[in-house]
Design a protein around this motif. Structure first.
Motif, short mmCIF file in Angstrom:
data_model
loop_
_atom_site.label_atom_id
_atom_site.label_comp_id
_atom_site.label_asym_id
_atom_site.label_seq_id
_atom_site.Cartn_x
_atom_site.Cartn_y
_atom_site.Cartn_z
N ALA A 163 0.85 -1.20 0.00
CA ALA A 163 0.00 0.00 0.00
C ALA A 163 0.88 1.24 0.00
O ALA A 163 1.89 1.30 0.69
N LEU A 164 0.47 2.24 -0.78
CA LEU A 164 1.26 3.46 -0.90
C LEU A 164 0.55 4.69 -0.34
O LEU A 164 1.11 5.79 -0.36
N VAL A 165 -0.67 4.52 0.15
CA VAL A 165 -1.40 5.61 0.79
C VAL A 165 -2.00 5.09 2.10
O VAL A 165 -2.17 3.87 2.28
N SER A 166 -2.32 6.00 3.00
CA SER A 166 -2.85 5.61 4.30
C SER A 166 -4.35 5.30 4.21
O SER A 166 -5.05 5.82 3.34
N PRO A 167 -4.86 4.48 5.12
CA PRO A 167 -6.30 4.22 5.13
C PRO A 167 -7.11 5.48 5.43
O PRO A 167 -8.24 5.63 4.95
N GLU A 168 -6.53 6.40 6.21
CA GLU A 168 -7.24 7.66 6.51
C GLU A 168 -7.45 8.49 5.24
O GLU A 168 -8.50 9.12 5.07
N LYS A 169 -6.47 8.47 4.34
CA LYS A 169 -6.63 9.19 3.07
C LYS A 169 -7.70 8.55 2.20
O LYS A 169 -8.47 9.24 1.53
N VAL A 170 -7.76 7.22 2.22
CA VAL A 170 -8.80 6.53 1.45
C VAL A 170 -10.18 6.89 2.01
O VAL A 170 -11.12 7.18 1.25
N GLU A 171 -10.33 6.88 3.32
CA GLU A 171 -11.61 7.23 3.93
C GLU A 171 -12.01 8.66 3.59
O GLU A 171 -13.18 8.93 3.27
N ALA A 172 -11.05 9.57 3.62
CA ALA A 172 -11.34 10.97 3.30
C ALA A 172 -11.79 11.12 1.85
O ALA A 172 -12.73 11.86 1.55
N ILE A 173 -11.11 10.42 0.94
CA ILE A 173 -11.47 10.56 -0.48
C ILE A 173 -12.81 9.93 -0.76
O ILE A 173 -13.60 10.45 -1.58
N LEU A 174 -13.15 8.84 -0.09
CA LEU A 174 -14.45 8.21 -0.31
C LEU A 174 -15.58 9.07 0.24
O LEU A 174 -16.68 9.10 -0.32
N LYS A 175 -15.33 9.79 1.31
CA LYS A 175 -16.33 10.74 1.81
C LYS A 175 -16.52 11.88 0.81
O LYS A 175 -17.64 12.36 0.59
N ALA A 176 -15.41 12.31 0.20
CA ALA A 176 -15.50 13.36 -0.83
C ALA A 176 -16.28 12.87 -2.04
O ALA A 176 -17.03 13.64 -2.66
N VAL A 177 -16.12 11.60 -2.38
CA VAL A 177 -16.89 11.01 -3.49
C VAL A 177 -18.37 11.08 -3.19
O VAL A 177 -19.18 11.47 -4.05
N LEU A 178 -18.77 10.72 -1.98
CA LEU A 178 -20.20 10.74 -1.61
C LEU A 178 -20.74 12.16 -1.65
O LEU A 178 -21.88 12.37 -2.10
N ARG A 179 -19.95 13.12 -1.21
CA ARG A 179 -20.42 14.52 -1.27
C ARG A 179 -20.59 14.96 -2.72
O ARG A 179 -21.55 15.66 -3.07
N ALA A 180 -19.65 14.57 -3.57
CA ALA A 180 -19.72 14.97 -4.98
C ALA A 180 -20.91 14.34 -5.69
O ALA A 180 -21.47 14.94 -6.62
N GLU A 181 -21.31 13.15 -5.26
CA GLU A 181 -22.40 12.44 -5.92
C GLU A 181 -23.76 12.70 -5.26
O GLU A 181 -24.78 12.24 -5.77
N ALA A 182 -23.78 13.44 -4.15
CA ALA A 182 -25.05 13.68 -3.46
C ALA A 182 -25.99 14.49 -4.34
O ALA A 182 -25.59 15.48 -4.96
N PRO A 183 -27.26 14.08 -4.46
CA PRO A 183 -28.22 14.83 -5.29
C PRO A 183 -28.50 16.19 -4.69
O PRO A 183 -28.36 16.40 -3.48
N ALA A 184 -28.89 17.13 -5.54
CA ALA A 184 -29.18 18.49 -5.08
C ALA A 184 -30.27 18.51 -4.02
O ALA A 184 -30.26 19.34 -3.11
N SER A 185 -31.22 17.58 -4.11
CA SER A 185 -32.32 17.54 -3.14
C SER A 185 -31.86 17.20 -1.74
O SER A 185 -32.57 17.44 -0.77
N ALA A 186 -30.63 16.64 -1.64
CA ALA A 186 -30.13 16.25 -0.32
C ALA A 186 -29.40 17.40 0.36
O ALA A 186 -28.98 17.28 1.50
N GLN A 187 -29.22 18.53 -0.32
CA GLN A 187 -28.55 19.65 0.28
C GLN A 187 -29.39 20.26 1.40
O GLN A 187 -30.62 20.29 1.35
N LYS A 188 -28.73 20.75 2.46
CA LYS A 188 -29.42 21.29 3.63
C LYS A 188 -30.19 22.55 3.25
O LYS A 188 -29.62 23.49 2.72
N PRO A 189 -31.50 22.61 3.53
CA PRO A 189 -32.28 23.80 3.18
C PRO A 189 -31.96 24.96 4.12
O PRO A 189 -31.45 24.77 5.23
#
Length: 239
Positions: A163-189
């Motif tokens: 492995a060449l990256v830390s598990p913490e970096k993987v977790e952070a990037i996967l959270k960023a993926v979910l934010r990027a893919e979140a539908p507009a309707s899920a944004q906080k009103p």
């Protein structure tokens, strides 16, 4: 990044590319295993798929791996993608094609289920670690040849990969993926809704009431003044 790749997948693939090659776009698209791309007769991104596959057989023998391009496709993977997707051997192995093929690998590994909440981050990270040896697993699991711990490559112990990256970096990037893919309707009103403008009916009704009140007051004043005058005239005439 090829424009057909979804935003969240593009975030993840850029992370994978840098982990696998140590390079960022556009340099990452030219990399072959052990950074031996300087030995090629022409740049990797100008070679056809047939040319790449033919050359990969020699890279495996000479360098120990056939990994090519930003996603570091090994020869068996690239040939499998060509057959599965019906690609022509004459197609150029350019950055956009590499992106589309890498996104197909993401989908194979459960990308769409992950962003839909059907599989966990831990499960998806393990799937990614199975595809790209530079990525670690997020929890203790059975690897290719032995039990591997959090932060280790799925292929740890094979004498080739780690492995060449830390598990913490993987977790952070996967959270960023979910934010990027979140539908507009899920944004906080907004917590303060905008006030509604008064309707034309209520505005006209208020104006009418005011006018009626003014008219009534005026009429009362006129009537009172006329009554006083009439009484005064009557007193004079009667006197």
């Amino acid at each position: 990044m090829d424009p057909t790749v979804p935003k969240g997948a593009a975030v993840l693939l850029r992370f994978v590319y840098e982990a696998e090659t140590g390079k960022t776009p556009p340099e990452c698209y030219e990399v072959i295993y052990k950074h031996k791309q300087h030995t090629l007769a022409k740049p990797l991104t100008r070679m056809t798929l047939d040319e790449v596959v033919a050359a990969q057989a020699k890279w495996s023998k000479n360098y120990g791996s056939s990994a090519a391009g930003a996603p570091q496709f090994i020869r068996a993977t690239l040939r499998g993608l060509m057959a599965e997707l019906g690609l022509r051997g004459s197609q150029i192995f350019d950055p956009d094609l590499q992106d589309r093929l890498a996104y197909h690998l993401l989908k194979r590994r459960g990308y769409e289920d992950f962003v839909a909440g059907k599989i966990s981050m831990v499960a998806f990270a393990k799937n990614l670690a199975c595809e790209w040896a530079s990525l670690p697993v997020l929890t203790t699991t059975k690897g290719q040849s032995r039990t591997v711990e959090r932060g280790q490559s799925y292929y740890a112990g094979d004498g080739l990969n780690k492995a060449l990256v830390s598990p913490e970096k993987v977790e952070a990037i996967l959270k960023a993926v979910l934010r990027a893919e979140a539908p507009a309707s899920a944004q906080k009103p907004s917590s303060r809704p905008e006030p509604s403008p008064p309707s034309s009916r209520s505005s006209s009704g208020l104006a009418g009431g005011i006018l009626a009140a003014i008219f009534a007051a005026f009429a009362a004043a006129v009537y009172s003044a006329w009554d006083a005058i009439s009484n005064f005239l009557s007193s004079i005439i009667g006197g």
